[in-house]
Structure formats: C-alpha cells, structure tokens
Design a protein around this motif. Structure first.
Motif, PDB file in Angstrom:
ATOM      1  N   VAL A  18       0.841  -1.206   0.000  1.00  0.00           N
ATOM      2  CA  VAL A  18       0.000   0.000   0.000  1.00  0.00           C
ATOM      3  C   VAL A  18       0.871   1.250   0.000  1.00  0.00           C
ATOM      4  O   VAL A  18       0.592   2.223  -0.717  1.00  0.00           O
ATOM      5  N   SER A  19       1.944   1.236   0.785  1.00  0.00           N
ATOM      6  CA  SER A  19       2.847   2.383   0.826  1.00  0.00           C
ATOM      7  C   SER A  19       3.453   2.654  -0.544  1.00  0.00           C
ATOM      8  O   SER A  19       3.506   3.806  -1.000  1.00  0.00           O
ATOM      9  N   GLU A  20       3.904   1.607  -1.228  1.00  0.00           N
ATOM     10  CA  GLU A  20       4.534   1.794  -2.541  1.00  0.00           C
ATOM     11  C   GLU A  20       3.537   2.301  -3.569  1.00  0.00           C
ATOM     12  O   GLU A  20       3.877   3.141  -4.416  1.00  0.00           O
ATOM     13  N   ILE A  21       2.305   1.819  -3.517  1.00  0.00           N
ATOM     14  CA  ILE A  21       1.269   2.323  -4.426  1.00  0.00           C
ATOM     15  C   ILE A  21       1.022   3.805  -4.174  1.00  0.00           C
ATOM     16  O   ILE A  21       0.942   4.611  -5.111  1.00  0.00           O
ATOM     17  N   ALA A  22       0.913   4.175  -2.906  1.00  0.00           N
ATOM     18  CA  ALA A  22       0.666   5.575  -2.556  1.00  0.00           C
ATOM     19  C   ALA A  22       1.820   6.468  -3.004  1.00  0.00           C
ATOM     20  O   ALA A  22       1.597   7.533  -3.595  1.00  0.00           O
ATOM     21  N   TYR A  53      -4.179   0.586   8.848  1.00  0.00           N
ATOM     22  CA  TYR A  53      -2.743   0.400   8.649  1.00  0.00           C
ATOM     23  C   TYR A  53      -1.978   1.721   8.771  1.00  0.00           C
ATOM     24  O   TYR A  53      -0.862   1.758   9.308  1.00  0.00           O
ATOM     25  N   PHE A  54      -2.568   2.785   8.252  1.00  0.00           N
ATOM     26  CA  PHE A  54      -1.892   4.084   8.200  1.00  0.00           C
ATOM     27  C   PHE A  54      -2.832   5.144   8.772  1.00  0.00           C
ATOM     28  O   PHE A  54      -3.708   5.638   8.065  1.00  0.00           O
ATOM     29  N   PRO A  55      -2.669   5.504  10.035  1.00  0.00           N
ATOM     30  CA  PRO A  55      -3.587   6.460  10.679  1.00  0.00           C
ATOM     31  C   PRO A  55      -3.626   7.830  10.014  1.00  0.00           C
ATOM     32  O   PRO A  55      -4.637   8.521  10.089  1.00  0.00           O
ATOM     33  N   ALA A  56      -2.545   8.230   9.358  1.00  0.00           N
ATOM     34  CA  ALA A  56      -2.510   9.530   8.686  1.00  0.00           C
ATOM     35  C   ALA A  56      -2.001   9.349   7.258  1.00  0.00           C
ATOM     36  O   ALA A  56      -1.224   8.429   6.972  1.00  0.00           O
ATOM     37  N   LYS A  57      -2.433  10.207   6.376  1.00  0.00           N
ATOM     38  CA  LYS A  57      -2.015  10.133   4.978  1.00  0.00           C
ATOM     39  C   LYS A  57      -0.495  10.183   4.856  1.00  0.00           C
ATOM     40  O   LYS A  57       0.103   9.460   4.048  1.00  0.00           O
ATOM     41  N   GLU A  58       0.138  11.013   5.681  1.00  0.00           N
ATOM     42  CA  GLU A  58       1.597  11.163   5.631  1.00  0.00           C
ATOM     43  C   GLU A  58       2.316   9.857   5.952  1.00  0.00           C
ATOM     44  O   GLU A  58       3.429   9.608   5.480  1.00  0.00           O
ATOM     45  N   ASP A  59       1.679   9.005   6.762  1.00  0.00           N
ATOM     46  CA  ASP A  59       2.303   7.740   7.141  1.00  0.00           C
ATOM     47  C   ASP A  59       2.502   6.817   5.948  1.00  0.00           C
ATOM     48  O   ASP A  59       3.358   5.932   5.973  1.00  0.00           O
ATOM     49  N   LEU A  60       1.716   7.011   4.900  1.00  0.00           N
ATOM     50  CA  LEU A  60       1.883   6.220   3.685  1.00  0.00           C
ATOM     51  C   LEU A  60       3.274   6.432   3.082  1.00  0.00           C
ATOM     52  O   LEU A  60       3.847   5.522   2.486  1.00  0.00           O
ATOM     53  N   VAL A  61       3.803   7.633   3.226  1.00  0.00           N
ATOM     54  CA  VAL A  61       5.130   7.957   2.711  1.00  0.00           C
ATOM     55  C   VAL A  61       6.208   7.605   3.733  1.00  0.00           C
ATOM     56  O   VAL A  61       7.222   6.980   3.398  1.00  0.00           O
ATOM     57  N   LEU A  62       5.982   7.988   4.987  1.00  0.00           N
ATOM     58  CA  LEU A  62       6.997   7.777   6.020  1.00  0.00           C
ATOM     59  C   LEU A  62       7.240   6.301   6.301  1.00  0.00           C
ATOM     60  O   LEU A  62       8.286   5.949   6.864  1.00  0.00           O
ATOM     61  N   HIS A  63       6.319   5.443   5.892  1.00  0.00           N
ATOM     62  CA  HIS A  63       6.532   4.004   6.114  1.00  0.00           C
ATOM     63  C   HIS A  63       7.835   3.540   5.482  1.00  0.00           C
ATOM     64  O   HIS A  63       8.493   2.635   6.003  1.00  0.00           O
ATOM     65  N   ARG A  64       8.224   4.154   4.364  1.00  0.00           N
ATOM     66  CA  ARG A  64       9.439   3.721   3.666  1.00  0.00           C
ATOM     67  C   ARG A  64      10.682   3.876   4.533  1.00  0.00           C
ATOM     68  O   ARG A  64      11.651   3.123   4.367  1.00  0.00           O
ATOM     69  N   ILE A  65      10.677   4.839   5.452  1.00  0.00           N
ATOM     70  CA  ILE A  65      11.847   5.023   6.314  1.00  0.00           C
ATOM     71  C   ILE A  65      11.542   4.665   7.767  1.00  0.00           C
ATOM     72  O   ILE A  65      12.319   4.982   8.662  1.00  0.00           O
ATOM     73  N   ALA A  66      10.420   3.985   7.991  1.00  0.00           N
ATOM     74  CA  ALA A  66      10.005   3.670   9.361  1.00  0.00           C
ATOM     75  C   ALA A  66      11.026   2.807  10.090  1.00  0.00           C
ATOM     76  O   ALA A  66      11.198   2.926  11.310  1.00  0.00           O
ATOM     77  N   THR A 123       7.158  18.582   0.561  1.00  0.00           N
ATOM     78  CA  THR A 123       5.769  18.596   1.016  1.00  0.00           C
ATOM     79  C   THR A 123       5.732  18.991   2.491  1.00  0.00           C
ATOM     80  O   THR A 123       6.185  18.223   3.340  1.00  0.00           O
ATOM     81  N   PRO A 124       5.239  20.185   2.807  1.00  0.00           N
ATOM     82  CA  PRO A 124       5.281  20.666   4.203  1.00  0.00           C
ATOM     83  C   PRO A 124       4.694  19.708   5.228  1.00  0.00           C
ATOM     84  O   PRO A 124       5.260  19.527   6.305  1.00  0.00           O
ATOM     85  N   SER A 125       3.573  19.068   4.912  1.00  0.00           N
ATOM     86  CA  SER A 125       2.969  18.170   5.896  1.00  0.00           C
ATOM     87  C   SER A 125       3.836  16.941   6.140  1.00  0.00           C
ATOM     88  O   SER A 125       3.853  16.389   7.251  1.00  0.00           O
ATOM     89  N   LEU A 126       4.577  16.522   5.125  1.00  0.00           N
ATOM     90  CA  LEU A 126       5.491  15.390   5.306  1.00  0.00           C
ATOM     91  C   LEU A 126       6.689  15.788   6.145  1.00  0.00           C
ATOM     92  O   LEU A 126       7.171  15.012   6.974  1.00  0.00           O
ATOM     93  N   VAL A 127       7.177  17.004   5.929  1.00  0.00           N
ATOM     94  CA  VAL A 127       8.286  17.499   6.751  1.00  0.00           C
ATOM     95  C   VAL A 127       7.863  17.560   8.218  1.00  0.00           C
ATOM     96  O   VAL A 127       8.616  17.186   9.119  1.00  0.00           O
TER      97      VAL A 127
END
Length: 205
Positions: A18-22, A53-66, A123-127
């Motif tokens: 799911v993270s990679e798709i996002a 799986y991902f409580p916040a939209k940003e977590d879809l991206v941050l999972h890669r470095i979790a 992306t400010p919200s990701l930062v």
C-alpha cells in the motif's frame, strides 16, 4: 532469533504494498492532489482498512523510512554487545552508510531515491510528520542510553547531528552534484561532527 509468523508477514507485505502504491501516485501527481480514497482504490482495499494500517495520509510515505526510527538505538545496543561505546558505534555506522550510499545519509543520487526525497522534503505536511519520526528516534536512543534528562540531551544532540549531516548531503545532491563528488566532503563533515559530539559527551566514548 525470533521470526515473524505468517500473519505478521502478511501484515508487513500489506504495509509495503500500500505504501509503494501511494508513493507512486504521490510522485506522479503530487501529495496534495491524491486523496486517501484514491490510494485505497488503487490498492484495492477499503478506506477504513487503509486507515487501520496508516492512521494519517503522511504515514503512507513515512513508512518507507520507518525502520530507521529506532536505528540509532539498535546501533548502540549492537555496539555494546561488541564492546564498542555508543558514539564510536554511531560514528562507524554513519560512515558505513555514506560509503554504501544509504539514502538515509543523503549520499545517494539514484533517480528513484531523488524522487522520493523531493516528495518528502518538498511537502510541508510530510516534513512536519518527519519531525515526529525524529522525536521518536530521540526517545528510543535516550532509553538505551539510560533514560533521564542527561540521556535525552545526549540523544537530542546525536539525532540532530545525523539529521543535519544528511540534509546537507541531500541539499547538494538535489542541487545536481553527483554522489561520488559529495561523498568525500560528507565523510570529512561526519568525522568533524562526531569529534565535536565526543568532546561534549565523553561518557559515551
């Protein structure tokens, strides 16, 4: 060594898929232009399932470095098992990462890596979410350093140094410099930074 069971392995595969798709969708169209519902549809799961799986939209991206979240803590624990003090273990790990082109050190110019970090830092919200990731890194490191205020202060300095070194390396890569040209300066900067840390945190050397 404990190996994850079938259910846990399936769960981890779901996270990864799911993270990679996002991330692919975000890179193609921009983070803010893609809705969570669109990610869920692309992943062929329901929106409520995605949020489990991902409580916040940003977590879809941050999972890669979790998996880097408790990395410093793990390095300290492994170093102690070898009889190596915390700072020398962390210094060696960071320098090894530079040599290997570990993206977390900022010294990697592969197009896919550049695209991911352009998304992350652009992306400010990701930062903002990344700062929470770093706070958890500090907390995990402080715990293995013994807890308490002194350990928290030390962990804060160490995580900040690693972050600043990586961001400077990435700034140069993003500006168009090649990783092989950045690497030598990155090593020298890391050596200086860890020497300064060692001078102030002698109990960790």
């Amino acid at each position: 060594m404990t190996h994850p069971g079938l259910r846990e392995r399936k769960k981890q595969r779901m996270y990864q898929a799911v993270s990679e798709i996002a991330i692919r969708l975000f890179m193609e169209r921009g983070f803010d232009a893609v809705s969570v519902a669109e990610v869920a549809a692309a992943a062929e799961i329901s929106k409520p399932t995605l949020f489990r799986y991902f409580p916040a939209k940003e977590d879809l991206v941050l999972h890669r470095i979790a998996d880097h979240e408790d990395e410093a803590a793990r390095v300290v624990v492994a170093g102690r098992a070898e009889g190596v003090a915390p700072l020398p273990a962390l210094r060696r790990h960071f320098l090894d990462g530079i040599a290997a082109g570990d993206p977390i050190t900022g010294v990697n110019d592969h197009p896919a890596v550049r695209a991911f970090y352009d998304l992350l830092y652009g992306t400010p919200s990701l930062v903002g979410r990344l700062h929470a990731h770093l706070e958890r890194s500090e907390a995990a490191l402080a715990e293995v350093l013994g807890g308490g205020l002194d350990a928290r202060l030390a962990a804060g300095q160490i995580i900040a140094v690693r972050r600043i070194l990586a961001e400077e390396n990435w700034r140069r890569i993003a500006a168009g410099e090649r990783a092989e040209d950045v690497r030598r300066d990155a090593v020298a900067a890391a050596e200086r930074a860890f020497a300064v840390l060692g001078a102030g945190l002698r109990e960790l050397t």
